[in-house]
Design a protein around this motif. Structure first.
Motif, PDB file in Angstrom:
ATOM      1  N   VAL A 123       4.609  -8.594 -10.270  1.00  0.00           N
ATOM      2  CA  VAL A 123       3.543  -8.640  -9.270  1.00  0.00           C
ATOM      3  C   VAL A 123       4.144  -8.752  -7.873  1.00  0.00           C
ATOM      4  N   ILE A 124       3.666  -7.897  -6.965  1.00  0.00           N
ATOM      5  CA  ILE A 124       4.114  -8.033  -5.573  1.00  0.00           C
ATOM      6  C   ILE A 124       2.967  -8.493  -4.666  1.00  0.00           C
ATOM      7  N   LEU A 125       1.760  -8.216  -5.136  1.00  0.00           N
ATOM      8  CA  LEU A 125       0.574  -8.673  -4.381  1.00  0.00           C
ATOM      9  C   LEU A 125      -0.381  -9.302  -5.387  1.00  0.00           C
ATOM     10  N   ARG A 126      -0.791 -10.529  -5.111  1.00  0.00           N
ATOM     11  CA  ARG A 126      -1.713 -11.188  -6.033  1.00  0.00           C
ATOM     12  C   ARG A 126      -3.101 -10.597  -5.882  1.00  0.00           C
ATOM     13  N   SER A 127      -3.988 -10.971  -6.784  1.00  0.00           N
ATOM     14  CA  SER A 127      -5.325 -10.381  -6.714  1.00  0.00           C
ATOM     15  C   SER A 127      -6.056 -10.782  -5.441  1.00  0.00           C
ATOM     16  N   ASP A 128      -5.614 -11.863  -4.792  1.00  0.00           N
ATOM     17  CA  ASP A 128      -6.236 -12.218  -3.509  1.00  0.00           C
ATOM     18  C   ASP A 128      -5.518 -11.514  -2.357  1.00  0.00           C
ATOM     19  N   LYS A 129      -4.630 -10.582  -2.713  1.00  0.00           N
ATOM     20  CA  LYS A 129      -3.893  -9.757  -1.742  1.00  0.00           C
ATOM     21  C   LYS A 129      -2.805 -10.514  -0.982  1.00  0.00           C
ATOM     22  N   SER A 130      -2.513 -11.711  -1.418  1.00  0.00           N
ATOM     23  CA  SER A 130      -1.388 -12.419  -0.790  1.00  0.00           C
ATOM     24  C   SER A 130      -0.112 -11.948  -1.483  1.00  0.00           C
ATOM     25  N   PRO A 131       0.992 -11.889  -0.751  1.00  0.00           N
ATOM     26  CA  PRO A 131       2.239 -11.378  -1.325  1.00  0.00           C
ATOM     27  C   PRO A 131       2.920 -12.433  -2.177  1.00  0.00           C
ATOM     28  N   THR A 132       3.715 -11.994  -3.145  1.00  0.00           N
ATOM     29  CA  THR A 132       4.523 -12.951  -3.894  1.00  0.00           C
ATOM     30  C   THR A 132       5.863 -13.093  -3.182  1.00  0.00           C
ATOM     31  N   TYR A 133       6.602 -14.058  -3.637  1.00  0.00           N
ATOM     32  CA  TYR A 133       7.926 -14.321  -3.092  1.00  0.00           C
ATOM     33  C   TYR A 133       8.811 -13.075  -3.101  1.00  0.00           C
ATOM     34  N   ASN A 170       0.823  -1.208   0.000  1.00  0.00           N
ATOM     35  CA  ASN A 170       0.000   0.000   0.000  1.00  0.00           C
ATOM     36  C   ASN A 170       0.856   1.256   0.000  1.00  0.00           C
ATOM     37  N   GLN A 171       1.924   1.181   0.754  1.00  0.00           N
ATOM     38  CA  GLN A 171       2.852   2.313   0.805  1.00  0.00           C
ATOM     39  C   GLN A 171       3.419   2.584  -0.591  1.00  0.00           C
ATOM     40  N   LEU A 172       3.861   1.516  -1.251  1.00  0.00           N
ATOM     41  CA  LEU A 172       4.425   1.662  -2.598  1.00  0.00           C
ATOM     42  C   LEU A 172       3.369   2.195  -3.560  1.00  0.00           C
ATOM     43  N   LEU A 173       2.150   1.720  -3.349  1.00  0.00           N
ATOM     44  CA  LEU A 173       1.017   2.171  -4.170  1.00  0.00           C
ATOM     45  C   LEU A 173       0.806   3.673  -3.990  1.00  0.00           C
ATOM     46  N   SER A 174       0.792   4.106  -2.743  1.00  0.00           N
ATOM     47  CA  SER A 174       0.522   5.515  -2.474  1.00  0.00           C
ATOM     48  C   SER A 174       1.674   6.402  -2.930  1.00  0.00           C
ATOM     49  N   GLU A 175       2.859   5.836  -2.977  1.00  0.00           N
ATOM     50  CA  GLU A 175       4.001   6.622  -3.445  1.00  0.00           C
ATOM     51  C   GLU A 175       4.133   6.593  -4.971  1.00  0.00           C
ATOM     52  N   GLY A 176       3.237   5.848  -5.588  1.00  0.00           N
ATOM     53  CA  GLY A 176       3.285   5.777  -7.047  1.00  0.00           C
ATOM     54  C   GLY A 176       4.361   4.846  -7.568  1.00  0.00           C
ATOM     55  N   LEU A 177       4.912   4.031  -6.697  1.00  0.00           N
ATOM     56  CA  LEU A 177       5.971   3.113  -7.117  1.00  0.00           C
ATOM     57  C   LEU A 177       5.403   1.763  -7.546  1.00  0.00           C
ATOM     58  N   ALA A 178       4.092   1.625  -7.328  1.00  0.00           N
ATOM     59  CA  ALA A 178       3.425   0.392  -7.732  1.00  0.00           C
ATOM     60  C   ALA A 178       2.042   0.769  -8.235  1.00  0.00           C
ATOM     61  N   TYR A 179       1.421  -0.138  -8.965  1.00  0.00           N
ATOM     62  CA  TYR A 179       0.086   0.169  -9.483  1.00  0.00           C
ATOM     63  C   TYR A 179      -0.750  -1.099  -9.524  1.00  0.00           C
ATOM     64  N   GLU A 180      -2.066  -0.884  -9.581  1.00  0.00           N
ATOM     65  CA  GLU A 180      -2.969  -2.036  -9.626  1.00  0.00           C
ATOM     66  C   GLU A 180      -3.159  -2.517 -11.052  1.00  0.00           C
ATOM     67  N   ASP A 181      -3.255  -3.826 -11.178  1.00  0.00           N
ATOM     68  CA  ASP A 181      -3.397  -4.420 -12.503  1.00  0.00           C
ATOM     69  C   ASP A 181      -4.208  -5.688 -12.357  1.00  0.00           C
ATOM     70  N   ASP A 182      -5.463  -5.656 -12.853  1.00  0.00           N
ATOM     71  CA  ASP A 182      -6.358  -6.818 -12.708  1.00  0.00           C
ATOM     72  C   ASP A 182      -6.500  -7.254 -11.268  1.00  0.00           C
ATOM     73  N   GLY A 183      -6.480  -6.335 -10.351  1.00  0.00           N
ATOM     74  CA  GLY A 183      -6.642  -6.698  -8.945  1.00  0.00           C
ATOM     75  C   GLY A 183      -5.343  -7.025  -8.248  1.00  0.00           C
ATOM     76  N   ALA A 184      -4.307  -7.284  -9.024  1.00  0.00           N
ATOM     77  CA  ALA A 184      -2.992  -7.534  -8.417  1.00  0.00           C
ATOM     78  C   ALA A 184      -2.263  -6.202  -8.323  1.00  0.00           C
ATOM     79  N   VAL A 185      -1.168  -6.201  -7.560  1.00  0.00           N
ATOM     80  CA  VAL A 185      -0.367  -4.989  -7.471  1.00  0.00           C
ATOM     81  C   VAL A 185       0.994  -5.256  -8.102  1.00  0.00           C
TER      82      VAL A 185
END
Length: 436
Positions: free
Chosen positions: A139-149, A93-108
């Motif tokens: 992808v860092i967060l899957r669409s089910d909001k679980s983190p990737t490796y 979420n932090q990365l999202l709010s800083e614009g360093l990440a974005y949502e894509d099909d529910g994943a981040v």
RNA sequence: GGCCCCGUCGUCCAGAGGCCUAGGACGCUGGGUUUUCAACCCAGAAACGCCGGUUCGAAUCCGGUCGGGGCUGCCA
């Protein structure tokens, strides 16, 4: 200095991971560093508690211990990623709010810069450089909001203060992603060390298709801990001076990542077996006896009787020299245990002859009258009889061997007869003679 | 395909410019020892992928090439 191993509990402890863990452990020990074991179970589909336990148990069996982490605790909780999803989501979420990440099909997805490069130093491979144009948004967060490796592992390395990340070479090309995350979080970069992979005989990454490559499978085959430890050290590294057999103390003393070869190694079971034989033979008598009895009782699924133990004690030293793995043991001593005794009829046929028959009858008579059934006397009688009947050694001895042990291959003959004891030996000779 | 890693006997390792007609180990072959099987001893076959370059001199440095491998997943 802090190192870690982060196995995924999606299978039993694999020898490749065991080797990576071992090298981390050696380096930590050699440099008074901290060694940490965490469980990377972000793949909730495939991770199980059984696999986790197998991994921990087999690390311990190998002689790998850790200062912090799963099973031993520490300042960071349970060291299981499945328990830290909130933390990873918070970072995402932090990365999202800083614009360093974005949502894509529910994943981040992490937004990778279009140009520039990532550089890092690798203890085994030297200076590494990757163009960011070759790195995809990942992808860092899957669409089910679980983190990737990539996310979870990197955050753990940061949170737990890992200073040297030593892992398999298969993750070398993912390292820029991890560095990107670290940079986004303004975290200090650790040192990296990408260890060569272990291959199967076909030159491909060691995996299930090469058979059961779990540490447990080798334990089941009767491989000793010392041999496995020693052999794993030898893949990609050596202590120098053409030294092949050494213990963990020596390895810790000599080990350094900079001496690890960059090229992958093929796992050669033959050499492991040879080393194992070496360790079996160099075990002292009492220790071997304990190990042996334990092994036999396991194989037989019962405890041994006192008589059996007495017989075994006599034969064990000569069996010790003749086995390569613990699993070779029971078949070799089965003939003197209280188990059904069968003579291999094919082998009997191959040694049967009129000369052999008279030899057996002769020694039986002499054994019967023998007061002291000692090793010396047994040998004396058997050799004298050979002379008396003018027989070749092989003719008399091999027939006796099959009659008494059931096969043509056995521990030394006099010892075998002596261990079996007078009564049983006479009975077997009689039984064979009767059947003639 | 793209990116990356790697390249000494079949296999593992030694070799960090002359000590290399490349060393050790496993395995293999032959022999010795021997009561079978082992163990042990001796001997042997077996490699610097290839082509250029640097250098008086390269397995060792550089470039290319070929070959192998890894990654290229909302697996790790």
């Amino acid at each position: 200095m802090k190192l870690r191993i982060a196995p995924s509990p999606t299978g039993k402890l694999h020898i490749g991971n065991a080797r990576t863990a071992l090298f981390n452990w050696l380096y930590a020990k050699a440099n008074n560093g901290t060694f940490l074991v965490r469980i990377d179970d972000t793949d909730t589909e495939r991770s199980t508690e059984e696999f986790k336990n197998d991994i921990i148990q087999n690390f311990r069996w190998l002689g790998i211990d850790w200062d912090e982490g799963v099973d031993v605790g520490g300042p960071h909780g349970e060291y299981k990623q499945s328990l830290r999803f909130e933390r990873y989501q918070e970072v995402a979420n932090q990365l999202l709010s800083e614009g360093l990440a974005y949502e894509d099909d529910g994943a981040v997805r992490f937004k990778v810069p279009d140009n520039g490069s990532i550089e890092f130093k690798d203890y085994v491979r030297g200076d590494m450089s990757f163009n960011l144009s070759d790195v995809e948004d990942f992808v860092i967060l899957r669409s089910d909001k679980s983190p990737t490796y990539h996310l979870a592992s990197t955050i753990d390395d940061i949170d737990y203060g890992i200073t040297i990340i030593a892992r398999g070479e298969d993750i070398l090309s993912s390292t820029p992603k991890h560095i990107l995350i670290m940079q986004a979080l303004n975290s200090d970069l650790p040192d990296f060390c990408h260890l060569p992979l272990l291959f199967g005989p076909d030159g491909k990454k060691l995996s299930k298709r090469h058979g059961d490559t779990s540490v447990e499978a080798f334990r089941d085959k009767g491989i000793l801990q010392e041999a496995m430890f020693n052999y794993l050290c030898l893949l990609g590294w050596s202590p120098g001076n053409d030294l092949e057999k050494f213990d963990s103390e020596l390895a810790v003393e000599k080990f350094d990542f900079k001496d690890v070869l960059p090229n992958s190694a093929i796992f050669d079971e033959k050499k492991l077996l040879w080393l194992n034989g070496l360790y079996i033979r160099s075990t002292n008598e009492e220790d071997f006896e304990k190990t042996a009895i334990n092994q036999i009782e396991n194989d037989l699924s019962r405890t041994l009787f006192t008589d059996e133990l007495n017989r075994l004690t006599k034969i064990l030293p000569s069996v010790q020299e003749r086995i390569e793995t613990l699993n070779d043991l029971t078949p070799q001593v089965l003939f003197l245990l209280d188990e059904p005794f069968v003579v291999n009829s094919e082998e009997w046929d191959s040694v049967n002859s009129t000369e052999a028959q008279s030899y057996l009858e002769n020694i039986r008579e002499k054994f019967k009258d023998l007061e002291e059934f000692s090793l010396e006397n047994i040998e004396l009688i058997m050799r004298e009889t050979l002379k008396d009947l003018d027989l070749k050694t092989k003719v008399g001895f091999q027939a006796t061997r099959v009659a008494v042990t059931g096969t043509k291959i056995s521990p030394p003959l006099f010892e075998s007869i002596h261990s079996l004891g007078k009564e049983a030996s006479l009975a077997r000779l009689a039984e064979t003679i009767e059947k003639l």
